[in-house]
Design a protein around this motif. Structure first.
Motif, short mmCIF file in Angstrom:
data_model
loop_
_atom_site.label_atom_id
_atom_site.label_comp_id
_atom_site.label_asym_id
_atom_site.label_seq_id
_atom_site.Cartn_x
_atom_site.Cartn_y
_atom_site.Cartn_z
N MET A 224 -2.30 -4.75 -4.06
CA MET A 224 -1.05 -4.96 -3.31
C MET A 224 -0.47 -6.32 -3.69
O MET A 224 -1.20 -7.31 -3.81
CB MET A 224 -1.29 -4.86 -1.80
CG MET A 224 -2.48 -5.61 -1.27
SD MET A 224 -2.79 -5.20 0.47
CE MET A 224 -4.41 -5.98 0.70
N LEU A 225 0.83 -6.32 -3.90
CA LEU A 225 1.59 -7.53 -4.20
C LEU A 225 2.61 -7.70 -3.08
O LEU A 225 3.47 -6.85 -2.90
CB LEU A 225 2.28 -7.41 -5.55
CG LEU A 225 3.21 -8.56 -5.95
CD1 LEU A 225 2.42 -9.88 -6.08
CD2 LEU A 225 3.95 -8.24 -7.25
N LEU A 226 2.50 -8.81 -2.33
CA LEU A 226 3.32 -9.01 -1.14
C LEU A 226 4.27 -10.18 -1.33
O LEU A 226 3.87 -11.26 -1.79
CB LEU A 226 2.44 -9.28 0.08
CG LEU A 226 1.32 -8.28 0.36
CD1 LEU A 226 0.55 -8.71 1.60
CD2 LEU A 226 1.86 -6.86 0.51
N HIS B 151 4.36 -4.17 -2.83
CA HIS B 151 4.20 -3.16 -3.88
C HIS B 151 2.72 -2.77 -3.91
O HIS B 151 1.85 -3.64 -4.11
CB HIS B 151 4.65 -3.68 -5.24
CG HIS B 151 4.60 -2.64 -6.31
ND1 HIS B 151 5.56 -1.66 -6.44
CD2 HIS B 151 3.70 -2.41 -7.31
CE1 HIS B 151 5.27 -0.88 -7.46
NE2 HIS B 151 4.13 -1.32 -8.00
N TYR B 152 2.43 -1.47 -3.72
CA TYR B 152 1.06 -1.00 -3.57
C TYR B 152 0.71 -0.03 -4.69
O TYR B 152 1.55 0.80 -5.08
CB TYR B 152 0.89 -0.30 -2.22
CG TYR B 152 1.31 -1.15 -1.04
CD1 TYR B 152 0.41 -2.01 -0.43
CD2 TYR B 152 2.63 -1.10 -0.57
CE1 TYR B 152 0.80 -2.80 0.65
CE2 TYR B 152 3.02 -1.88 0.50
CZ TYR B 152 2.11 -2.73 1.11
OH TYR B 152 2.50 -3.51 2.17
N GLU B 153 -0.49 -0.15 -5.20
CA GLU B 153 -1.01 0.79 -6.19
C GLU B 153 -2.19 1.53 -5.59
O GLU B 153 -3.06 0.91 -4.95
CB GLU B 153 -1.43 0.05 -7.46
CG GLU B 153 -0.26 -0.57 -8.21
CD GLU B 153 -0.67 -1.19 -9.53
OE1 GLU B 153 -1.89 -1.32 -9.76
OE2 GLU B 153 0.22 -1.53 -10.33
N SER C 273 2.05 4.44 -7.44
CA SER C 273 2.50 3.11 -6.98
C SER C 273 3.86 3.24 -6.32
O SER C 273 4.68 4.10 -6.71
CB SER C 273 2.56 2.11 -8.14
OG SER C 273 3.52 2.50 -9.09
N ASP C 274 4.09 2.40 -5.34
CA ASP C 274 5.37 2.45 -4.64
C ASP C 274 5.54 1.16 -3.83
O ASP C 274 4.61 0.37 -3.67
CB ASP C 274 5.44 3.66 -3.71
CG ASP C 274 6.87 4.09 -3.43
OD1 ASP C 274 7.81 3.36 -3.80
OD2 ASP C 274 7.05 5.17 -2.82
N THR C 275 6.76 0.98 -3.32
CA THR C 275 7.10 -0.19 -2.51
C THR C 275 7.16 0.20 -1.04
O THR C 275 7.72 1.24 -0.69
CB THR C 275 8.44 -0.79 -2.95
OG1 THR C 275 8.34 -1.18 -4.32
CG2 THR C 275 8.81 -2.00 -2.11
N GLY C 276 6.57 -0.62 -0.21
CA GLY C 276 6.63 -0.44 1.23
C GLY C 276 7.03 -1.75 1.91
O GLY C 276 7.64 -2.61 1.29
N TYR C 277 6.65 -1.89 3.14
CA TYR C 277 6.99 -3.09 3.89
C TYR C 277 5.85 -3.41 4.85
O TYR C 277 4.96 -2.58 5.11
CB TYR C 277 8.32 -2.92 4.63
CG TYR C 277 8.40 -1.68 5.50
CD1 TYR C 277 8.15 -1.75 6.87
CD2 TYR C 277 8.71 -0.44 4.95
CE1 TYR C 277 8.21 -0.63 7.67
CE2 TYR C 277 8.77 0.70 5.74
CZ TYR C 277 8.53 0.60 7.10
OH TYR C 277 8.58 1.73 7.88
N PHE C 278 5.87 -4.62 5.39
CA PHE C 278 4.78 -5.08 6.25
C PHE C 278 5.31 -6.12 7.22
O PHE C 278 6.38 -6.71 7.05
CB PHE C 278 3.64 -5.68 5.42
CG PHE C 278 4.02 -6.95 4.72
CD1 PHE C 278 3.84 -8.18 5.33
CD2 PHE C 278 4.58 -6.91 3.45
CE1 PHE C 278 4.21 -9.34 4.70
CE2 PHE C 278 4.95 -8.08 2.81
CZ PHE C 278 4.77 -9.30 3.43
N ALA C 279 4.53 -6.39 8.26
CA ALA C 279 4.81 -7.46 9.22
C ALA C 279 3.49 -7.87 9.86
O ALA C 279 2.54 -7.08 9.92
CB ALA C 279 5.80 -7.01 10.28
N GLY C 280 3.43 -9.11 10.31
CA GLY C 280 2.18 -9.56 10.94
C GLY C 280 2.25 -10.98 11.46
O GLY C 280 3.32 -11.59 11.54
N LEU C 281 1.09 -11.48 11.85
CA LEU C 281 0.95 -12.81 12.42
C LEU C 281 -0.15 -13.56 11.70
O LEU C 281 -1.09 -12.95 11.17
CB LEU C 281 0.60 -12.72 13.91
CG LEU C 281 1.61 -12.04 14.82
CD1 LEU C 281 1.00 -11.86 16.22
CD2 LEU C 281 2.89 -12.85 14.91
#
Length: 207
Positions: free
Chosen positions: A120-122, A144-146, A155-163
């Motif tokens: 994963m590339l964030l 970007h996740y493989e 492989s595709d692009t997604g999204y994320f959120a966190g603390l």
């Protein structure tokens, strides 16, 4: 009679003068008394605690653990990841704003079917509160996740959120932890949706 009246007046003035002298004698006996001056005690200077400036570039590494779930599968994939990161922060006083790139290789997998998240590339946007040696922040961005399923790579692009939270050990080194939630819809056109939760430990060097 005039002499007798004059004598009486002189005796009266003499008695009055003696009485006035007797009244003034105690006051004059002690001499001059200086006024009492209270000592002036200077207030101690306020102690100023120097804040920490989080502004600057940094780079480091991370390791962690993740669990991923895929629509249509009853079991979750799980496993470890590790990689490197680099970023920049600007400290505005109470608030900190910055960006970061983080790459991790991963082995978040399940046995049946043979499937795994491989990397994963964030790209992160970080907004935090400057708490002195602590930096508490929220982060969100695109990833970007493989992955591989039964020997086929996707492989595709997604999204994320966190603390996350970072602690400054000194002017150069920080350590921290971060929990992220990831989502990917219709992954690589397969029609499959997935999500993943990762918990990472970080160490960074500030330039």
């Amino acid at each position: 009679m005039r002499k007798s009246a004059a004598k009486t007046m002189l005796l009266g003035f003499g008695a009055a003068g003696a009485g006035l002298l007797a009244a003034m004698t105690p006051a004059l006996a002690g001499g001059y008394t200086a006024p009492v001056v209270e000592p002036v005690v200077a207030a101690p200077a306020p102690v100023v605690v120097a804040g920490r400036d989080w502004t600057g570039f940094y780079a480091g590494g991370q390791i962690g653990y993740g669990e991923a779930s895929v629509d249509g599968l009853s079991d979750d994939a799980s496993g470890a990841f590790g990689g490197v990161h680099a970023g920049y922060l600007h400290d505005f006083g109470n608030w900190v704003l910055g960006g970061e790139l983080a790459y991790s290789g991963a082995d978040i997998s399940l046995d049946t079917p043979d499937a795994s998240v491989d990397s994963m590339l964030l790209a992160k946007l970080k907004v935090g509160a400057d708490m002195g040696q602590w930096l508490l922040y929220g982060t969100a961005g695109a990833g970007h996740y493989e992955a591989s399923v039964a020997g086929t790579d996707y492989s595709d692009t997604g999204y994320f959120a966190g603390l996350g939270a970072d602690y400054a050990l000194n002017d150069s080194w920080t350590v921290g932890a971060e929990v992220l939630r990831h989502w990917a819809d219709d992954f690589d056109g397969t029609g499959v949706d997935g999500d993943m939760t990762t918990l990472g430990m970080r160490a960074s060097f500030r330039f």
